[in-house]
Design a protein around this motif. Structure first.
Motif, PDB file in Angstrom:
ATOM      1  N   ASP A  83       1.309   0.130 -11.375  1.00  0.00           N
ATOM      2  CA  ASP A  83       0.292  -0.784 -11.871  1.00  0.00           C
ATOM      3  C   ASP A  83       0.740  -2.240 -11.745  1.00  0.00           C
ATOM      4  N   TYR A  95      -0.070  -2.891  -8.224  1.00  0.00           N
ATOM      5  CA  TYR A  95      -1.513  -2.839  -7.962  1.00  0.00           C
ATOM      6  C   TYR A  95      -2.235  -4.101  -8.432  1.00  0.00           C
ATOM      7  N   LEU A 147     -10.175  -8.493  -5.179  1.00  0.00           N
ATOM      8  CA  LEU A 147     -10.814  -7.422  -5.950  1.00  0.00           C
ATOM      9  C   LEU A 147     -10.461  -7.604  -7.431  1.00  0.00           C
ATOM     10  N   TYR A 148     -11.032  -8.642  -8.031  1.00  0.00           N
ATOM     11  CA  TYR A 148     -10.640  -9.042  -9.379  1.00  0.00           C
ATOM     12  C   TYR A 148     -11.033  -8.040 -10.456  1.00  0.00           C
ATOM     13  N   LEU A 149     -12.194  -7.401 -10.316  1.00  0.00           N
ATOM     14  CA  LEU A 149     -12.576  -6.386 -11.303  1.00  0.00           C
ATOM     15  C   LEU A 149     -11.656  -5.170 -11.231  1.00  0.00           C
ATOM     16  N   THR A 150     -11.265  -4.802 -10.019  1.00  0.00           N
ATOM     17  CA  THR A 150     -10.329  -3.685  -9.869  1.00  0.00           C
ATOM     18  C   THR A 150      -8.972  -4.059 -10.453  1.00  0.00           C
ATOM     19  N   ALA A 151      -8.530  -5.290 -10.230  1.00  0.00           N
ATOM     20  CA  ALA A 151      -7.272  -5.757 -10.829  1.00  0.00           C
ATOM     21  C   ALA A 151      -7.360  -5.704 -12.346  1.00  0.00           C
ATOM     22  N   ASP A 179       0.836  -1.212   0.000  1.00  0.00           N
ATOM     23  CA  ASP A 179       0.000   0.000   0.000  1.00  0.00           C
ATOM     24  C   ASP A 179       0.867   1.258   0.000  1.00  0.00           C
ATOM     25  N   LYS A 236      -6.297  -9.383  -2.732  1.00  0.00           N
ATOM     26  CA  LYS A 236      -7.382  -8.939  -1.851  1.00  0.00           C
ATOM     27  C   LYS A 236      -8.756  -9.385  -2.360  1.00  0.00           C
ATOM     28  N   LEU A 256      -9.249  -3.704 -14.086  1.00  0.00           N
ATOM     29  CA  LEU A 256      -9.205  -2.286 -14.450  1.00  0.00           C
ATOM     30  C   LEU A 256      -7.759  -1.793 -14.499  1.00  0.00           C
ATOM     31  N   TYR A 257      -6.947  -2.233 -13.553  1.00  0.00           N
ATOM     32  CA  TYR A 257      -5.545  -1.808 -13.533  1.00  0.00           C
ATOM     33  C   TYR A 257      -4.731  -2.441 -14.657  1.00  0.00           C
ATOM     34  N   TYR A 275      -4.457  -6.165  -5.812  1.00  0.00           N
ATOM     35  CA  TYR A 275      -5.920  -6.224  -5.849  1.00  0.00           C
ATOM     36  C   TYR A 275      -6.410  -7.655  -6.026  1.00  0.00           C
TER      37      TYR A 275
END
Length: 107
Positions: free
Chosen positions: A52, A55, A64-68, A23, A62, A70-71, A59
């Protein structure tokens, strides 16, 4: 490195982050990349790419696959931005400065 270290200590002691070092690293890279972009430094794209690359697995770790995902898209945009800026530099193009202050009144 100093910014990452300071943020790491802050996140470790003052928050419940389970991943304070990644982080801190991504925050420091993002802040430095943003500053570099304001100065139109081509090196800022490398900072965004590095951020990225941290990130995406962070993600995913954590959950957060959709956020990953997106990155992953952001990473592609950074590669395109780096390529275009480098092409402009090779051509000798000078970036158009953004004027400061209020916008001129429309007629």
């Amino acid at each position: 490195m100093a910014l990452t270290g300071a943020l790491w200590m802050l996140l470790d002691r003052a928050t419940d982050s389970t991943v304070p070092l990644p982080d801190a690293l991504t925050t420091a890279l993002s802040l430095l990349a943003t500053y570099g972009q304001t100065r139109k430094r081509v090196e800022s794209w490398w900072l965004w790419i590095a951020a990225d690359l941290v990130y995406i697995p962070l993600y995913a770790y954590k959950g957060l696959y959709l956020t990953a995902a997106l990155y992953v898209i952001f990473l592609g945009l950074c590669v395109l931005g780096l390529r275009d800026w480098r092409a402009d530099l090779r051509r000798g193009a000078v970036p158009t400065p953004v004027p400061s202050g209020p916008a001129p009144a429309a007629a």
